[in-house]
Design a protein around this motif. Structure first.
Motif, PDB file in Angstrom:
ATOM      1  N   ARG A  78       0.927  -1.339   0.194  1.00 21.98           N
ATOM      2  CA  ARG A  78       0.065   0.065   0.071  1.00 21.98           C
ATOM      3  C   ARG A  78       0.945   1.373   0.065  1.00 21.98           C
ATOM      4  N   HIS A  79       2.017   1.048   0.391  1.00 28.22           N
ATOM      5  CA  HIS A  79       2.913   2.238   0.446  1.00 28.22           C
ATOM      6  C   HIS A  79       4.166   2.168  -0.588  1.00 28.22           C
ATOM      7  N   GLY A  80       3.614   1.518  -1.559  1.00 30.35           N
ATOM      8  CA  GLY A  80       4.493   1.870  -2.896  1.00 30.35           C
ATOM      9  C   GLY A  80       5.678   0.498  -3.098  1.00 30.35           C
ATOM     10  N   HIS A  81       5.886  -0.210  -2.189  1.00 31.19           N
ATOM     11  CA  HIS A  81       6.735  -1.209  -2.392  1.00 31.19           C
ATOM     12  C   HIS A  81       6.186  -2.658  -3.016  1.00 31.19           C
ATOM     13  N   ASP A  82       6.701  -2.797  -4.417  1.00 31.20           N
ATOM     14  CA  ASP A  82       6.367  -4.087  -5.057  1.00 31.20           C
ATOM     15  C   ASP A  82       7.132  -5.057  -4.573  1.00 31.20           C
ATOM     16  N   VAL A  83       6.767  -5.908  -3.494  1.00 31.14           N
ATOM     17  CA  VAL A  83       7.626  -6.850  -2.830  1.00 31.14           C
ATOM     18  C   VAL A  83       6.728  -8.154  -2.551  1.00 31.14           C
ATOM     19  N   ALA A  84       7.416  -9.178  -2.659  1.00 34.59           N
ATOM     20  CA  ALA A  84       6.763 -10.560  -2.143  1.00 34.59           C
ATOM     21  C   ALA A  84       6.626 -10.893  -0.685  1.00 34.59           C
ATOM     22  N   PHE A  85       5.607 -11.832  -0.514  1.00 31.52           N
ATOM     23  CA  PHE A  85       5.748 -12.168   0.825  1.00 31.52           C
ATOM     24  C   PHE A  85       7.016 -12.941   1.016  1.00 31.52           C
ATOM     25  N   CYS A  86       7.639 -13.705   0.498  1.00 30.61           N
ATOM     26  CA  CYS A  86       8.827 -14.403   0.954  1.00 30.61           C
ATOM     27  C   CYS A  86       9.892 -13.595   1.378  1.00 30.61           C
ATOM     28  N   THR A  87      10.146 -12.297   0.523  1.00 27.25           N
ATOM     29  CA  THR A  87      11.092 -11.481   0.742  1.00 27.25           C
ATOM     30  C   THR A  87      10.749 -10.515   2.052  1.00 27.25           C
ATOM     31  N   VAL A  88       9.438 -10.408   2.339  1.00 22.34           N
ATOM     32  CA  VAL A  88       9.206  -9.627   3.530  1.00 22.34           C
ATOM     33  C   VAL A  88       9.645 -10.504   4.884  1.00 22.34           C
ATOM     34  N   ASP A  89       9.237 -11.902   4.429  1.00 22.24           N
ATOM     35  CA  ASP A  89       9.481 -13.073   5.552  1.00 22.24           C
ATOM     36  C   ASP A  89      10.782 -13.088   5.929  1.00 22.24           C
ATOM     37  N   ARG A  90      11.665 -13.093   4.809  1.00 19.92           N
ATOM     38  CA  ARG A  90      13.096 -13.398   5.006  1.00 19.92           C
ATOM     39  C   ARG A  90      13.698 -12.204   5.669  1.00 19.92           C
ATOM     40  N   LEU A  91      13.469 -10.871   5.242  1.00 24.37           N
ATOM     41  CA  LEU A  91      13.971  -9.789   5.930  1.00 24.37           C
ATOM     42  C   LEU A  91      13.419  -9.394   7.279  1.00 24.37           C
ATOM     43  N   MET A  92      12.374  -9.877   7.587  1.00 26.44           N
ATOM     44  CA  MET A  92      11.899  -9.720   8.962  1.00 26.44           C
ATOM     45  C   MET A  92      12.624 -10.497   9.738  1.00 26.44           C
ATOM     46  N   ARG A  93      12.878 -11.884   9.396  1.00 29.52           N
ATOM     47  CA  ARG A  93      13.684 -12.695  10.277  1.00 29.52           C
ATOM     48  C   ARG A  93      15.147 -12.303  10.586  1.00 29.52           C
ATOM     49  N   GLU A  94      15.844 -11.712   9.292  1.00 30.03           N
ATOM     50  CA  GLU A  94      16.787 -11.237   9.569  1.00 30.03           C
ATOM     51  C   GLU A  94      17.196 -10.218  10.349  1.00 30.03           C
ATOM     52  N   LEU A  95      16.106  -9.260  10.655  1.00 31.15           N
ATOM     53  CA  LEU A  95      15.741  -7.979  11.290  1.00 31.15           C
ATOM     54  C   LEU A  95      15.540  -8.302  12.576  1.00 31.15           C
ATOM     55  N   GLY A  96      15.024  -9.749  13.106  1.00 34.14           N
ATOM     56  CA  GLY A  96      14.437 -10.147  14.108  1.00 34.14           C
ATOM     57  C   GLY A  96      13.094  -9.499  14.502  1.00 34.14           C
ATOM     58  N   MET A  97      12.167  -9.333  13.572  1.00 34.36           N
ATOM     59  CA  MET A  97      11.161  -8.861  13.726  1.00 34.36           C
ATOM     60  C   MET A  97       9.876  -9.688  13.879  1.00 34.36           C
ATOM     61  N   ASN A  98       9.188  -9.854  14.758  1.00 34.07           N
ATOM     62  CA  ASN A  98       7.976 -11.007  14.982  1.00 34.07           C
ATOM     63  C   ASN A  98       6.746 -10.205  15.236  1.00 34.07           C
ATOM     64  N   GLY A  99       5.703 -10.856  14.479  1.00 37.37           N
ATOM     65  CA  GLY A  99       4.553 -10.204  14.669  1.00 37.37           C
ATOM     66  C   GLY A  99       3.862 -10.630  15.601  1.00 37.37           C
ATOM     67  N   ALA A 100       2.879  -9.786  16.369  1.00 36.39           N
ATOM     68  CA  ALA A 100       2.221 -10.256  17.637  1.00 36.39           C
ATOM     69  C   ALA A 100       1.247 -11.097  17.474  1.00 36.39           C
ATOM     70  N   VAL A 101       1.257 -12.453  18.393  1.00 40.16           N
ATOM     71  CA  VAL A 101       0.378 -13.519  18.081  1.00 40.16           C
ATOM     72  C   VAL A 101      -0.802 -13.400  19.233  1.00 40.16           C
ATOM     73  N   ARG A 102      -1.937 -13.432  18.439  1.00 42.24           N
ATOM     74  CA  ARG A 102      -3.159 -13.133  19.436  1.00 42.24           C
ATOM     75  C   ARG A 102      -3.404 -14.803  19.856  1.00 42.24           C
ATOM     76  N   GLY A 103      -4.334 -14.377  20.853  1.00 41.30           N
ATOM     77  CA  GLY A 103      -5.149 -15.816  21.362  1.00 41.30           C
ATOM     78  C   GLY A 103      -4.303 -16.284  22.415  1.00 41.30           C
ATOM     79  N   ARG A 104      -4.740 -17.459  23.188  1.00 37.01           N
ATOM     80  CA  ARG A 104      -3.877 -17.824  24.253  1.00 37.01           C
ATOM     81  C   ARG A 104      -3.001 -18.728  23.707  1.00 37.01           C
ATOM     82  N   LYS A 105      -1.727 -18.757  24.435  1.00 39.05           N
ATOM     83  CA  LYS A 105      -0.828 -19.850  24.165  1.00 39.05           C
ATOM     84  C   LYS A 105      -1.113 -21.439  24.577  1.00 39.05           C
ATOM     85  N   GLN A 106      -0.738 -22.207  23.594  1.00 39.81           N
ATOM     86  CA  GLN A 106      -1.018 -23.447  23.906  1.00 39.81           C
ATOM     87  C   GLN A 106      -0.304 -24.125  25.004  1.00 39.81           C
ATOM     88  N   ARG A 107      -0.856 -25.267  25.558  1.00 40.33           N
ATOM     89  CA  ARG A 107      -0.068 -25.621  26.691  1.00 40.33           C
ATOM     90  C   ARG A 107      -0.191 -27.462  26.562  1.00 40.33           C
TER      91      ARG A 107
END
Length: 214
Positions: A78-107
């Motif tokens: 939406r902000h003008g970056h023509d990017v694929a999901f796999c590229t965002v996934d790779r760079l977020m892992r390299e930068l240590g960025m993790n999305g917030a996980v909703r819901g209760r944690k499984q035990r």
């Protein structure tokens, strides 16, 4: 990354010494390779990655930094970056960025009310000298489109082969007991019946003899 590391320390240790040390630790790079890499122009992918990394770093202290890979991909598009999901996934892992996980944690392991765990009869020794002497069981879970799925399995400590398993949409006692029943049936069906004395070890140190099962 390796070129940047050599650049940082070459004035102190010298390129040849650093390359020898890296090669001795499994990172094979020759001084000639390093010098060629320093003068090589960055590729189109490197330039695109650099722009995208800057865009991700700019979100560090903003609410958007909590986005997962899919939502982040849509945000960047939406902000003008023509990017694929796999590229965002790779760079977020390299930068240590993790999305917030909703819901209760499984035990998977819930302690008893008294907080006392069963004694470990094996003393963490999961070796066996023959089949059908020691079985180990556990269960795990995985998120699916229709909800959580749970899988229990039993494997023989001697052969490391899975001898029984079951899957269910809820984590009940039957989830594990059915896997054990399947293991007993399969061993008998294939001509290797279970004899008295088999130890069945489960999570949290619980271990029983097969003769205790009714």
């Amino acid at each position: 990354m390796i070129v940047g590391f050599i650049d940082e320390y070459r004035q102190v240790y010298g390129v040849e010494s650093i390359c020898r040390a890296l090669s001795a630790h499994g990172v094979q790079i020759a001084p000639r390779t390093y010098r060629k890499a320093r003068h090589r122009l960055p590729s189109a992918r490197d330039i695109a990655d650099a722009h995208l990394e800057n865009a991700l770093r700019d979100l560090r202290d903003k609410p958007e930094a909590m986005y997962g890979c899919r939502k982040m991909t849509r945000y960047l598009r939406r902000h003008g970056h023509d990017v694929a999901f796999c590229t965002v996934d790779r760079l977020m892992r390299e930068l240590g960025m993790n999305g917030a996980v909703r819901g209760r944690k499984q035990r998977t392991t819930i302690p008893a009310k008294d907080g006392v765990r069963a004694a470990d009869k094996l003393n963490r020794d999961f070796t066996a000298t023959a089949p059908n002497l020691l079985w180990v069981a556990d269960f795990t879970y995985v998120s699916t489109w229709t909800g959580w799925a749970y899988v229990a399995f039993v494997f023989d400590a001697y052969s490391r082969a899975i001898v029984g398993w079951t899957a269910a949409s809820s984590k009940t006692t039957a989830l594990v007991s059915k896997a054990l029943n399947m293991a007993v049936w399969r061993r008998d069906h294939y001509g290797h019946p279970v004899e008295p004395g088999l130890i069945f070890h489960t999570d949290a140190g619980r271990a029983i003899h097969i003769s205790e099962i009714h």
